[in-house]
Design a protein around this motif. Structure first.
Motif, mmCIF file in Angstrom:
data_model
loop_
_atom_site.group_PDB
_atom_site.id
_atom_site.type_symbol
_atom_site.label_atom_id
_atom_site.label_comp_id
_atom_site.label_asym_id
_atom_site.label_seq_id
_atom_site.Cartn_x
_atom_site.Cartn_y
_atom_site.Cartn_z
ATOM 1 N N GLN A 65 0.818 -1.221 0.000
ATOM 2 C CA GLN A 65 0.000 0.000 0.000
ATOM 3 C C GLN A 65 0.854 1.276 0.000
ATOM 4 O O GLN A 65 0.311 2.367 -0.105
ATOM 5 C CB GLN A 65 -0.921 0.026 1.236
ATOM 6 N N LYS A 66 2.156 1.122 0.155
ATOM 7 C CA LYS A 66 3.079 2.263 0.172
ATOM 8 C C LYS A 66 2.711 3.277 1.264
ATOM 9 O O LYS A 66 2.715 4.491 1.051
ATOM 10 C CB LYS A 66 3.130 2.948 -1.201
ATOM 11 N N ARG A 67 2.392 2.751 2.403
ATOM 12 C CA ARG A 67 2.068 3.621 3.530
ATOM 13 C C ARG A 67 3.352 4.106 4.194
ATOM 14 O O ARG A 67 4.374 3.414 4.203
ATOM 15 C CB ARG A 67 1.183 2.887 4.537
ATOM 16 N N PRO A 68 3.347 5.295 4.812
ATOM 17 C CA PRO A 68 4.577 5.863 5.379
ATOM 18 C C PRO A 68 4.945 5.311 6.752
ATOM 19 O O PRO A 68 6.077 5.462 7.195
ATOM 20 C CB PRO A 68 4.253 7.352 5.477
ATOM 21 N N PHE A 69 3.983 4.693 7.429
ATOM 22 C CA PHE A 69 4.208 4.167 8.781
ATOM 23 C C PHE A 69 4.811 5.235 9.700
ATOM 24 O O PHE A 69 5.779 5.004 10.412
ATOM 25 C CB PHE A 69 5.099 2.921 8.736
ATOM 26 N N SER A 70 4.205 6.396 9.648
ATOM 27 C CA SER A 70 4.700 7.515 10.460
ATOM 28 C C SER A 70 3.603 8.228 11.244
ATOM 29 O O SER A 70 3.897 9.099 12.061
ATOM 30 C CB SER A 70 5.404 8.539 9.559
ATOM 31 N N ARG A 71 2.331 7.881 10.987
ATOM 32 C CA ARG A 71 1.231 8.570 11.671
ATOM 33 C C ARG A 71 1.393 8.534 13.191
ATOM 34 O O ARG A 71 1.270 9.551 13.869
ATOM 35 C CB ARG A 71 -0.107 7.895 11.322
ATOM 36 N N LEU A 72 1.662 7.347 13.710
ATOM 37 C CA LEU A 72 1.736 7.196 15.165
ATOM 38 C C LEU A 72 2.905 7.972 15.749
ATOM 39 O O LEU A 72 2.813 8.538 16.843
ATOM 40 C CB LEU A 72 1.855 5.720 15.529
ATOM 41 N N HIS A 73 4.008 8.023 15.018
ATOM 42 C CA HIS A 73 5.182 8.714 15.549
ATOM 43 C C HIS A 73 4.961 10.223 15.624
ATOM 44 O O HIS A 73 5.573 10.889 16.458
ATOM 45 C CB HIS A 73 6.401 8.388 14.694
ATOM 46 N N THR A 74 4.090 10.738 14.756
ATOM 47 C CA THR A 74 3.754 12.159 14.872
ATOM 48 C C THR A 74 3.118 12.434 16.227
ATOM 49 O O THR A 74 3.418 13.439 16.878
ATOM 50 C CB THR A 74 2.786 12.571 13.743
ATOM 51 N N GLN A 75 2.267 11.508 16.664
ATOM 52 C CA GLN A 75 1.673 11.619 17.998
ATOM 53 C C GLN A 75 2.726 11.419 19.088
ATOM 54 O O GLN A 75 2.801 12.185 20.046
ATOM 55 C CB GLN A 75 0.587 10.547 18.167
ATOM 56 N N TRP A 76 3.519 10.370 18.944
ATOM 57 C CA TRP A 76 4.468 9.987 19.990
ATOM 58 C C TRP A 76 5.470 11.101 20.256
ATOM 59 O O TRP A 76 5.898 11.312 21.388
ATOM 60 C CB TRP A 76 5.184 8.706 19.574
ATOM 61 N N ARG A 77 5.863 11.810 19.196
ATOM 62 C CA ARG A 77 6.850 12.872 19.376
ATOM 63 C C ARG A 77 6.315 14.026 20.225
ATOM 64 O O ARG A 77 7.093 14.859 20.706
ATOM 65 C CB ARG A 77 7.332 13.373 18.014
ATOM 66 N N SER A 78 4.984 14.101 20.394
ATOM 67 C CA SER A 78 4.442 15.089 21.327
ATOM 68 C C SER A 78 4.954 14.830 22.732
ATOM 69 O O SER A 78 5.103 15.742 23.532
ATOM 70 C CB SER A 78 2.909 15.043 21.322
ATOM 71 N N GLY A 79 5.190 13.555 23.007
ATOM 72 C CA GLY A 79 5.877 13.187 24.236
ATOM 73 C C GLY A 79 4.998 13.160 25.470
ATOM 74 O O GLY A 79 3.842 13.571 25.467
ATOM 75 N N PHE A 80 5.577 12.618 26.527
ATOM 76 C CA PHE A 80 4.961 12.569 27.832
ATOM 77 C C PHE A 80 5.829 13.370 28.790
ATOM 78 O O PHE A 80 7.050 13.406 28.652
ATOM 79 C CB PHE A 80 4.849 11.122 28.327
ATOM 80 N N THR A 81 5.213 13.984 29.752
ATOM 81 C CA THR A 81 5.975 14.755 30.722
ATOM 82 C C THR A 81 6.660 13.825 31.712
ATOM 83 O O THR A 81 6.252 12.667 31.882
ATOM 84 C CB THR A 81 5.056 15.711 31.489
ATOM 85 N N ASP A 82 7.682 14.344 32.385
ATOM 86 C CA ASP A 82 8.328 13.560 33.444
ATOM 87 C C ASP A 82 7.315 13.179 34.519
ATOM 88 O O ASP A 82 7.354 12.069 35.058
ATOM 89 C CB ASP A 82 9.474 14.365 34.069
ATOM 90 N N GLU A 83 6.403 14.094 34.811
ATOM 91 C CA GLU A 83 5.385 13.814 35.830
ATOM 92 C C GLU A 83 4.502 12.645 35.412
ATOM 93 O O GLU A 83 4.133 11.799 36.237
ATOM 94 C CB GLU A 83 4.531 15.056 36.060
ATOM 95 N N GLN A 84 4.167 12.565 34.105
ATOM 96 C CA GLN A 84 3.341 11.458 33.632
ATOM 97 C C GLN A 84 4.062 10.125 33.762
ATOM 98 O O GLN A 84 3.466 9.120 34.157
ATOM 99 C CB GLN A 84 2.922 11.712 32.186
ATOM 100 N N TRP A 85 5.356 10.092 33.432
ATOM 101 C CA TRP A 85 6.101 8.854 33.577
ATOM 102 C C TRP A 85 6.164 8.427 35.044
ATOM 103 O O TRP A 85 6.077 7.236 35.362
ATOM 104 C CB TRP A 85 7.504 8.996 33.000
ATOM 105 N N VAL A 86 6.289 9.388 35.944
ATOM 106 C CA VAL A 86 6.274 9.067 37.376
ATOM 107 C C VAL A 86 4.911 8.508 37.772
ATOM 108 O O VAL A 86 4.816 7.539 38.536
ATOM 109 C CB VAL A 86 6.624 10.319 38.216
ATOM 110 N N GLN A 87 3.830 9.104 37.237
ATOM 111 C CA GLN A 87 2.493 8.605 37.525
ATOM 112 C C GLN A 87 2.323 7.162 37.048
ATOM 113 O O GLN A 87 1.745 6.324 37.746
ATOM 114 C CB GLN A 87 1.445 9.496 36.860
ATOM 115 N N VAL A 88 2.815 6.885 35.844
ATOM 116 C CA VAL A 88 2.724 5.518 35.322
ATOM 117 C C VAL A 88 3.503 4.564 36.216
ATOM 118 O O VAL A 88 3.005 3.492 36.600
ATOM 119 C CB VAL A 88 3.237 5.459 33.873
#
Length: 305
Positions: free
Chosen positions: A241-264
């Protein structure tokens, strides 16, 4: 026991209405960071049966949430009785992987069943009639992992996705699995459900296997091998399908805060770690994983095109 509630629709990532599902309140961070839904605590009130399929022999159980609403769930045990001797399970660490990957997937917009931490006590176990199951449960008193049982769900992705939305969802699952090194979502064992027009990712017990491996050189990327991609359940519907396989990484690069990782980290019960240091390895790997996104995407493109 209160009346058993019908299953609610899966909450859209970061958009759950309070009280509309058993998931709990979504923890919202300031933009541009992502949102996370921390696990609620559920109380097991009945263990019904062993569910078919699944090497760790998950259970159908009934839980009550904080408002005493009852829900059917899939219950995963910290020390399960494995179906065969060759099957892999990493006890508490596997439950931690289930939880962390569910939190991360939902934050990134991938559909997963509502999840929670299930308290299993002796009183419930005493009501189990099957002796062998009761013995397994006795060594699992305390917190377990649970997710909603999706009644009427079909297993596996469609052979050919019939909409852009379905293709996008499959692409996101492929990128997610390549990122968290989840080689357990294969065509022969998809761990992917079709439910109410959506694809729903389940079973992440063997994802993020960095805790299993000896320490390699600093910064080792741990990428999916081409064979892992060809065996993935998305390979047949998405290839060529020649998909870019990048949609999710656009979201992921928004990132999580240090506080969120501590919460997890703080949401994971202390008993969910097979070996000391497992959780630190898993979370350190995931915190920096977005830095590897170009290589993850290019690896998928090379094999899928």
């Amino acid at each position: 026991m209160s009346k058993l509630h019908d299953l609610h629709p899966i909450s859209p990532a970061g958009n759950a209405a309070e009280g509309s599902t058993p998931q709990g309140t979504v923890q919202v961070s300031a933009e541009p960071h992502l949102q996370i839904a921390l696990p609620p605590r559920w109380t097991c009130v009945e263990v019904r049966s062993v569910l078919p399929g699944g090497s760790s022999q998950p259970l159908l159980a009934i839980v009550e949430d904080g408002e005493h609403n009852a829900h059917r769930i899939v219950l995963k045990l910290r020390q399960p009785e494995m179906k065969s001797r060759g099957d892999h399970n990493f006890e508490g660490t596997s439950l931690a992987c289930e939880l962390v990957c569910s939190i991360l997937a939902r934050a990134l917009g991938i559909e997963v069943p509502d999840y929670g931490i299930v308290e299993l006590d002796q009183q419930v176990i005493e009501e189990v009639r099957e002796r062998r199951l009761a013995e397994v449960l006795k060594r699992n008193i305390g917190p377990q992992f649970g997710c909603l049982f999706l009644d009427g769900a079909a297993e596996g992705p469609p052979a050919r996705a019939d909409s852009t939305e379905m293709n996008d969802a499959l692409e996101d699952v492929a990128v997610f699995d390549a990122s968290v090194i989840n080689g357990d979502r294969q065509e022969r064992k998809p761990n992917l459900l079709r439910w109410k027009g959506k694809v729903v990712a389940i079973d992440h017990a063997l994802a993020v296997p960095v805790h299993q491996l000896p320490l390699l050189e600093e910064g080792h990327p741990y990428f999916f091998e081409p064979s892992n991609i060809r065996e993935h359940c998305s390979y047949t519907p998405l290839r060529l399908q020649k998909r870019p396989f990048s949609r999710l990484h656009t979201q992921w690069r928004s990132g999580f805060t240090d506080e969120q990782w501590v919460q997890v980290r703080n949401s994971i019960p202390s008993s969910w770690e097979r070996n000391p240091g497992d959780l630190d390895k898993i979370l350190a790997f995931l915190r920096d994983r977005h830095l590897r996104s170009p290589r993850v995407s290019s690896g998928l493109c090379e094999v899928m095109q």
